[in-house]
Design a protein around this motif. Sequence first.
Motif: not given
Length: 318
Positions: A33-44
């Motif tokens: 129905v909906a798909k969202e994506y973001a690069i958040t680099d939590l593991g830097v």
Amino acid sequence: MTCENGRYAALDIGTVTCRLLVADVEDGRLTEVAKEYAITDLGVGVDSSGRLSQEAIDRVLATVDRYQEVLARHNTEAHPVRRLIAMATSASRDAANGPDFVRQLAEHGVQLAVIPGAREAALTFNGASGDFPGENLLVVDIGGGSTELVAGRFGCAPQASHSFNIGCRRLTERYLHSDPPTSEEIAAARGWVHETMVPYFAELAQAGFAIERVVAVAGTATSVVSIREAMTVYDSSRVHRARVTADELAAIEARLASETLAQRRETVGLDPKRAGVIVAGFIILEEVLKLAGADAYTASESDILHGMIFEAAGAKED
């Protein structure tokens, strides 16, 4: 496979990306129905510091707040979201302050489960294997902090599953320090991946499991297709089930590895935010193909998010 029909949502917080999937499940079939994506680099920096930075946590929290708005738009009277399942993987597993991250997410309305690598691998396999019934598969999920390998057949217990603490962010921070990386750095990175994964493939061979198809999920594998096709706008329909030969992968890896970070950011088909870790991802994928004795892989858009949705719907074998 039996599922409870309805609308569900899955939130996957990885070392590099933060993704949301809202999907309807009906009679064991999933419709996005909906798909969202973001690069958040939590593991830097987690590999060296052992902690999530507050700056990285804040990036995830801001993204989750935006996803809550997306979720609200699709949580309607006609189609209510029955359940949101949220999971975090490698970076959150490794970080000493992972529990604090879980607490902060709860304050933003998300109950997060930090899952072990074995469960991550199983969910990924369940999400990806359904497109290839009757085949001996090796499903590869290259993340920022870990890589999951699962061998088996759809609908059956996996033959062998392992989560390696090798990911594109971790490999970059350990080995690829120059811009562009030197041949010595790349060789050392390859050596670490190869040496670490050899026992897994030896176990498969000893068990007599013959890999008929390598299925690769997540951003490294799908980026290869997007770069090969020079996609100015990402088209998942062209990526899903696309076949990439080992030679095509090697050519793209060699080109990007010879470029500076600034040059890689200009690559058509590559998310600029992924440019800093993409070479390491390619190295991991190349070594997996070599160890598997495979001359190609099939890219898949069906991954851990799909496995999470089926879990949320209570999927079980009849």
